[in-house]
Design an enzyme around this catalytic site. Sequence first.
Site, PDB file in Angstrom:
ATOM      1  N   LYS A   1      51.965 -15.276  17.910  1.00 39.38           N
ATOM      2  CA  LYS A   1      52.109 -13.946  18.101  1.00 39.38           C
ATOM      3  C   LYS A   1      50.849 -13.185  18.659  1.00 39.38           C
ATOM      4  CE  LYS A   1      51.192 -10.760  14.945  1.00 39.38           C
ATOM      5  NZ  LYS A   1      51.136  -9.447  14.284  1.00 39.38           N
TER       6      LYS A   1
ATOM      7  N   LYS B   1      44.718  -9.811  19.067  1.00 42.40           N
ATOM      8  CA  LYS B   1      43.445  -9.475  19.755  1.00 42.40           C
ATOM      9  C   LYS B   1      42.530 -10.565  19.110  1.00 42.40           C
ATOM     10  CE  LYS B   1      43.010  -5.194  22.195  1.00 42.40           C
ATOM     11  NZ  LYS B   1      42.659  -4.021  22.184  1.00 42.40           N
TER      12      LYS B   1
ATOM     13  N   LYS C   1      45.400 -17.854   7.637  1.00 43.71           N
ATOM     14  CA  LYS C   1      44.219 -17.246   8.061  1.00 43.71           C
ATOM     15  C   LYS C   1      42.788 -18.138   7.299  1.00 43.71           C
ATOM     16  CE  LYS C   1      45.236 -13.120  10.283  1.00 43.71           C
ATOM     17  NZ  LYS C   1      45.138 -11.577  10.060  1.00 43.71           N
TER      18      LYS C   1
END
Length: 332
Positions: free
Chosen positions: A192, A195, A111
């Site tokens: 994966k 949202k 991330k």
Amino acid sequence: MTRVLSGVQPSGVLHLGNYLGAVRGWVTDQRSHEAFFCVVDLHSLTLDQDPRLLAGRTLDAAAGLLAAGLDPEDCTLFVQSHVAAHPRLAWLLECTATFGELRRMTQFKDKGGNSETVRAGLFTYPALMAADILLYDADRVPVGDDQRQHLELTRTVAARFNHRYGQTFVVPEAAVPDVAARVMDLQEPTRKMSKSVGSPLGTIDILDTPDDVARKVRKAVTDTEGQVRYDPVTKPGVSNLLDLLGAARCEDPIAVAARYGDYGSLKRDVVEALVELLQPLQERYAVLSADPYQIEQILAAGAARAATVADATLDRAMRATGFLVPPKGFAP
Ligand code: TRP
């Protein structure tokens, strides 16, 4: 009775990955364990959140969990930021975990671990997650496959703390479901379902209408081989559809694969199975969302119950560490 704890991010109503990969198992766990489930709103702040939307998303996530079958009679459902012991214990654990351990977390690296502007909270995220777990003396933590590494770190940190300060925390076990531990994105089946990244077509929301479900499954990425086989490495798209169908019908995806010749009929059955799976959740959600005040009350009662357990553990950890204990009756 053994204790179970798990958490979900407040990214609004749940998606199918949350439901099949974790929450459906929580519904079973709550009957056989003393169970704590939290909406981890503090964790969500590791990425930017619109202050006008955060509260609503938190409430929606709670409504989604209740619609999925969590029952406030059987479990303690609460919001992480309502229980002040979480960030307080997280500090002690940030001072137990090391820089090197946190830097090695793949979720952090994925991330934005090498960006200068990534939030420091994204780096310390696993310490807060460890606090969520250790505060409740959880023996079992049912999570998706992607959280295994965070769980392993939680175990390391708990054991290190116990070793340094004396027996304080229960060292928890991860419980990763073998079916649908990883529901993948329909558009990018090597990632994966989530949202917060990728195309909305890749994610099925538990409130999606039958038409939405049909459209997304029809557009799901497959491959050009034209043969239905379960092989997540070379055929991630088709295997994800088989996983979904298998998970929805509680069947082994390899056995499912044997029944299909072409992608079209597989997709048709995936749609049918998912629509059937989601219908009762959607009916419960409609009832719940008509009365948001009732959900807030459930969460308030949950936070009160959670705080009694969490405060006692925090107190134990503070004393073990050697902090000056404030006089009785002092409430920070
Ligand atoms: N990190 C988890 C996720 O992204 C969410 C989470 C936060 C969690 N705290 C937790 C899961 C404690 C289990 C236990 O899915």
